[in-house]
Motif scaffolding. Structure first.
Motif, short mmCIF file in Angstrom:
data_model
loop_
_atom_site.label_atom_id
_atom_site.label_comp_id
_atom_site.label_asym_id
_atom_site.label_seq_id
_atom_site.Cartn_x
_atom_site.Cartn_y
_atom_site.Cartn_z
N TYR A 1 0.86 -1.18 0.00
CA TYR A 1 0.00 0.00 0.00
C TYR A 1 0.91 1.24 0.00
O TYR A 1 2.08 1.16 0.36
CB TYR A 1 -0.92 0.01 1.24
N PRO A 2 0.37 2.40 -0.42
CA PRO A 2 1.21 3.60 -0.46
C PRO A 2 1.59 4.09 0.94
O PRO A 2 0.81 3.98 1.88
CB PRO A 2 0.35 4.64 -1.17
N ARG A 3 2.81 4.64 1.05
CA ARG A 3 3.24 5.23 2.32
C ARG A 3 2.53 6.55 2.57
O ARG A 3 2.24 6.90 3.71
CB ARG A 3 4.75 5.48 2.30
N MET A 4 2.27 7.30 1.51
CA MET A 4 1.54 8.57 1.61
C MET A 4 0.72 8.76 0.35
O MET A 4 1.11 8.32 -0.72
CB MET A 4 2.48 9.77 1.75
N ILE A 5 -0.42 9.44 0.52
CA ILE A 5 -1.28 9.80 -0.61
C ILE A 5 -1.47 11.31 -0.57
O ILE A 5 -1.76 11.89 0.47
CB ILE A 5 -2.65 9.10 -0.51
N PHE A 6 -1.29 11.94 -1.73
CA PHE A 6 -1.45 13.39 -1.86
C PHE A 6 -2.63 13.66 -2.78
O PHE A 6 -2.59 13.30 -3.95
CB PHE A 6 -0.18 14.02 -2.44
N SER A 7 -3.66 14.29 -2.26
CA SER A 7 -4.84 14.56 -3.09
C SER A 7 -4.56 15.64 -4.13
O SER A 7 -5.20 15.67 -5.17
CB SER A 7 -6.03 14.97 -2.22
N ASP A 8 -3.58 16.51 -3.86
CA ASP A 8 -3.20 17.57 -4.80
C ASP A 8 -1.68 17.65 -4.80
O ASP A 8 -1.08 18.24 -3.90
CB ASP A 8 -3.82 18.89 -4.37
N LEU A 9 -1.05 17.07 -5.81
CA LEU A 9 0.42 17.03 -5.82
C LEU A 9 1.04 18.40 -5.96
O LEU A 9 2.13 18.64 -5.43
CB LEU A 9 0.94 16.06 -6.90
N VAL A 10 0.38 19.33 -6.62
CA VAL A 10 0.92 20.69 -6.75
C VAL A 10 0.94 21.39 -5.39
O VAL A 10 1.92 22.05 -5.03
CB VAL A 10 0.13 21.51 -7.79
N LYS A 11 -0.13 21.22 -4.62
CA LYS A 11 -0.16 21.80 -3.27
C LYS A 11 0.91 21.16 -2.38
O LYS A 11 1.61 21.84 -1.64
CB LYS A 11 -1.54 21.62 -2.65
N ALA A 12 1.06 19.84 -2.48
CA ALA A 12 2.09 19.14 -1.70
C ALA A 12 3.49 19.57 -2.10
O ALA A 12 4.40 19.63 -1.26
CB ALA A 12 1.93 17.63 -1.86
N ALA A 13 3.68 19.90 -3.37
CA ALA A 13 4.99 20.35 -3.85
C ALA A 13 5.39 21.68 -3.21
O ALA A 13 6.57 21.98 -3.08
CB ALA A 13 4.97 20.49 -5.37
N GLY A 14 4.42 22.45 -2.77
CA GLY A 14 4.70 23.75 -2.15
C GLY A 14 4.88 23.68 -0.64
O GLY A 14 4.94 24.71 0.01
N MET A 15 4.96 22.48 -0.09
CA MET A 15 5.10 22.32 1.35
C MET A 15 6.48 21.76 1.69
O MET A 15 7.15 21.16 0.86
CB MET A 15 4.02 21.37 1.89
N THR A 16 6.88 21.95 2.93
CA THR A 16 8.12 21.38 3.44
C THR A 16 7.93 21.05 4.91
O THR A 16 6.92 21.42 5.51
CB THR A 16 9.32 22.34 3.24
N VAL A 17 8.89 20.36 5.49
CA VAL A 17 8.85 20.05 6.92
C VAL A 17 10.04 20.76 7.56
O VAL A 17 11.17 20.63 7.09
CB VAL A 17 8.93 18.54 7.17
N GLU A 18 9.77 21.53 8.61
CA GLU A 18 10.82 22.22 9.35
C GLU A 18 10.73 21.81 10.81
O GLU A 18 9.63 21.58 11.31
CB GLU A 18 10.64 23.74 9.24
N GLU A 19 11.87 21.73 11.46
CA GLU A 19 11.87 21.44 12.89
C GLU A 19 11.88 22.73 13.68
O GLU A 19 12.65 23.63 13.40
CB GLU A 19 13.09 20.59 13.26
#
Length: 125
Positions: free
Chosen positions: A67-85
């Motif tokens: 099964y997929p590790r993650m699913i993105f309903s909108d890949l363009v929106k996900a492309a504009g995100m990042t993870v910061e600590e």
């Protein structure tokens, strides 16, 4: 590759090595390594797909799960995100400055011409 059941673009991630703080991954799309050594393969994969002009759903898979590790309903929106600590806690945030990611369809991991900077490269036919 597109998942015919979900109409989502499917990319795979493979662990490569660890740096001082993170596990690093390669991103594979259509059987080719398109991003090397990223600690955030979800965003890198979505940015790569968006740089190809693709829109819609995306799925991030590995070669261990059925099964997929993650699913993105909108890949363009996900492309504009990042993870910061922040104070040791990871937070998902909008990307602060726009970066154009790697586009180089004629490259595989073992080849010496794989892009290693964040410059936009011309697509090799």
């Amino acid at each position: 590759m597109i998942n015919r059941k979900t109409n989502a673009y499917r990319f795979f991630i493979v662990p490569t090595k660890r740096d001082k703080r993170h596990q690093l991954f390669s991103v594979i799309f259509n059987g080719r390594v398109v991003v090397l050594n990223t600690h955030l393969p979800s965003a890198a994969g979505c940015r790569y797909l968006a740089s190809l002009g693709l829109t819609g759903r995306a799925e991030m898979w590995d070669h261990e799960r059925s099964y997929p590790r993650m699913i993105f309903s909108d890949l363009v929106k996900a492309a504009g995100m990042t993870v910061e600590e922040e104070h040791g806690t990871p937070r998902v945030r909008a990307l602060r400055q726009h970066r154009q990611d790697l586009v180089h369809e004629g490259s595989d991991a073992g080849m010496g011409n794989h892009p290693s900077s964040l410059e936009r490269l011309s697509v090799v036919a």
